[in-house]
Design an enzyme around this catalytic site. Structure first.
Site, mmCIF file in Angstrom:
data_model
loop_
_atom_site.group_PDB
_atom_site.id
_atom_site.type_symbol
_atom_site.label_atom_id
_atom_site.label_comp_id
_atom_site.label_asym_id
_atom_site.label_seq_id
_atom_site.Cartn_x
_atom_site.Cartn_y
_atom_site.Cartn_z
ATOM 1 N N SER A 145 64.203 85.312 59.209
ATOM 2 C CA SER A 145 63.113 84.484 58.680
ATOM 3 C C SER A 145 62.205 84.145 59.852
ATOM 4 O O SER A 145 62.624 84.240 61.016
ATOM 5 C CB SER A 145 63.708 83.191 58.109
ATOM 6 O OG SER A 145 62.708 82.214 57.887
ATOM 7 N N TYR A 158 69.531 75.803 58.342
ATOM 8 C CA TYR A 158 68.835 77.063 58.051
ATOM 9 C C TYR A 158 68.253 77.647 59.331
ATOM 10 O O TYR A 158 68.450 78.827 59.644
ATOM 11 C CB TYR A 158 67.725 76.797 57.024
ATOM 12 C CG TYR A 158 67.060 78.047 56.470
ATOM 13 C CD1 TYR A 158 67.648 78.769 55.438
ATOM 14 C CD2 TYR A 158 65.841 78.497 56.968
ATOM 15 C CE1 TYR A 158 67.045 79.904 54.914
ATOM 16 C CE2 TYR A 158 65.228 79.635 56.458
ATOM 17 C CZ TYR A 158 65.836 80.337 55.427
ATOM 18 O OH TYR A 158 65.232 81.466 54.923
HETATM 19 P P1 NAD Z 1 67.360 84.311 46.249
HETATM 20 O O1 NAD Z 1 67.872 82.933 45.970
HETATM 21 O O2 NAD Z 1 66.441 84.970 45.262
HETATM 22 O O3 NAD Z 1 68.606 85.309 46.479
HETATM 23 C C1 NAD Z 1 69.708 84.941 47.258
HETATM 24 C C2 NAD Z 1 70.841 85.918 47.014
HETATM 25 O O4 NAD Z 1 71.976 85.506 47.790
HETATM 26 C C3 NAD Z 1 71.302 85.955 45.554
HETATM 27 O O5 NAD Z 1 71.638 87.276 45.171
HETATM 28 C C4 NAD Z 1 72.565 85.099 45.581
HETATM 29 O O6 NAD Z 1 73.499 85.414 44.537
HETATM 30 C C5 NAD Z 1 73.127 85.457 46.948
HETATM 31 N N1 NAD Z 1 74.107 84.478 47.398
HETATM 32 C C6 NAD Z 1 73.929 83.140 47.575
HETATM 33 N N2 NAD Z 1 75.092 82.573 47.928
HETATM 34 C C7 NAD Z 1 76.024 83.573 47.972
HETATM 35 C C8 NAD Z 1 77.412 83.613 48.251
HETATM 36 N N3 NAD Z 1 78.101 82.512 48.549
HETATM 37 N N4 NAD Z 1 78.036 84.817 48.200
HETATM 38 C C9 NAD Z 1 77.365 85.939 47.859
HETATM 39 N N5 NAD Z 1 76.046 85.958 47.590
HETATM 40 C C10 NAD Z 1 75.394 84.779 47.631
HETATM 41 O O7 NAD Z 1 66.693 84.211 47.682
HETATM 42 P P2 NAD Z 1 65.691 85.171 48.515
HETATM 43 O O8 NAD Z 1 64.434 84.419 48.731
HETATM 44 O O9 NAD Z 1 65.648 86.528 47.934
HETATM 45 O O10 NAD Z 1 66.444 85.175 49.923
HETATM 46 C C11 NAD Z 1 67.035 86.332 50.505
HETATM 47 C C12 NAD Z 1 67.056 86.177 52.014
HETATM 48 O O11 NAD Z 1 65.717 86.129 52.504
HETATM 49 C C13 NAD Z 1 67.738 84.908 52.524
HETATM 50 O O12 NAD Z 1 68.512 85.199 53.659
HETATM 51 C C14 NAD Z 1 66.574 84.009 52.888
HETATM 52 O O13 NAD Z 1 66.917 83.076 53.884
HETATM 53 C C15 NAD Z 1 65.586 85.042 53.393
HETATM 54 N N6 NAD Z 1 64.189 84.578 53.411
HETATM 55 C C16 NAD Z 1 63.551 84.228 52.256
HETATM 56 C C17 NAD Z 1 62.232 83.779 52.318
HETATM 57 C C18 NAD Z 1 61.445 83.373 51.090
HETATM 58 O O14 NAD Z 1 60.337 82.845 51.256
HETATM 59 N N7 NAD Z 1 61.938 83.626 49.883
HETATM 60 C C19 NAD Z 1 61.591 83.712 53.564
HETATM 61 C C20 NAD Z 1 62.278 84.080 54.720
HETATM 62 C C21 NAD Z 1 63.580 84.523 54.625
#
Ligand code: NAD
Length: 267
Positions: A145, A158
């Protein structure tokens, strides 16, 4: 029509039942990879995610259901996937968020965020990297991130987890830098460091900024604070970068943390 350069390769994408992970899994599928889907959800949500990866073009896709807070469950999952098909591409994407000042941060949230966002990548990488080195090709793509490069308040666990995964990736990139060859593609470890991406993860933060206005008002407030492009990325934009990192010609791109952040970290 996509080229099928990942034909014969197997990818594990953690947290691929939703958001960025699902988009990455679908992008790999479109280029011919078999995909191991991991992530939480109802049986219906999980089946829909696996089916959408098959529909995107995967010759095979299956769900491997470890809860990533549990190191023993991850070890068992990695053995199950290796028995199905050795892992060529590993994406550590699963992540959760909780925003609160440090004094109010529940200890359980700290433990879960560090376990899912950081420690799970240690457990998957130590299992997958030796096989990649033996075969001369491997890709680890860790979804960090901007918060692995700069901080924001009220995100102690985080930001700690994301700085941690950037460091972990650099160490392993060095340890495996000389594996394989230019022809075989080598073994690389990189982070992608997104700013705001349109997924369910950030909805509570949009909601918190509506101030009685619309969802669009919440989005505008979020973007105007830190992301100069004033537009969110789509999950598919992150998927396209993950695909490129898997190409042979990316063999010398290793140990990086690539921002996709509309200029956030240029400031
Ligand atoms: P999301 O909530 O849509 O998806 C998260 C995924 O992680 C889901 O499939 C969920 O089932 C899985 N997960 C959560 N807890 C779990 C566990 N205990 N065991 C197994 N799986 C688990 O979120 P996203 O936005 O797609 O995030 C994905 C990644 O991208 C993360 O690492 C997040 O920090 C990173 N990220 C997101 C953003 C944003 O703006 N959305 C920005 C920077 C980084």
């Amino acid at each position: 029509m996509n080229d099928r350069f990942l034909e014969g390769r197997t990818a594990l994408v953690t947290g691929s039942t939703s958001g960025i992970g699902l988009a990455i899994a679908r992008a790999f599928a479109a280029h011919g990879a078999r995909v191991a889907v991991n992530g939480l959800g109802t049986p219906g949500q999980i089946e829909a995610a696996v089916q959408s990866v098959r529909d995107a073009g995967a010759p095979d896709a299956r769900h491997f259901g470890a809860d990533l807070r549990d190191a023993d469950a991850i070890e068992a999952m990695m053995a199950d996937i290796a028995a199905w098909s050795p892992i060529d591409v590993l994406v550590n994407n699963a992540g959760i968020q909780h925003a609160a000042p440090i004094a109010d941060m529940p200890v359980a949230k700290w433990n879960d965020i560090i376990a899912i966002n950081l420690s799970s990548a240690f457990h998957t990488m130590r299992a997958a990297l030796p096989g990649m080195a033996e075969r001369g090709y491997g890709r680890v793509v860790n979804i960090a991130s901007v918060h692995g490069l700069v901080a924001s308040k009220e995100k102690a666990p985080y930001v700690a987890s994301k700085f941690g995964i950037v460091g972990l990736s650099k160490v392993t990139a060095l340890e495996y830098a000389a594996a394989g060859s230019r022809d075989s593609g080598g073994v690389t470890v990189n982070c992608i460091s997104p700013g705001w991406v349109e997924t369910p993860l950030i909805e509570p933060q949009i909601e918190a900024r509506r101030n009685g206005g619309s969802r669009d008002d919440g989005v505008k407030s979020l973007l105007s604070e830190k992301q100069p492009s004033l537009r969110m990325s789509l999950p598919e934009d992150i998927g396209a970068m993950a695909v490129w990192l898997c190409r042979r010609e990316a063999h010398n791109v290793t140990g990086t943390a690539m921002p996709i952040d509309g200029g956030w970290t240029a400031q």
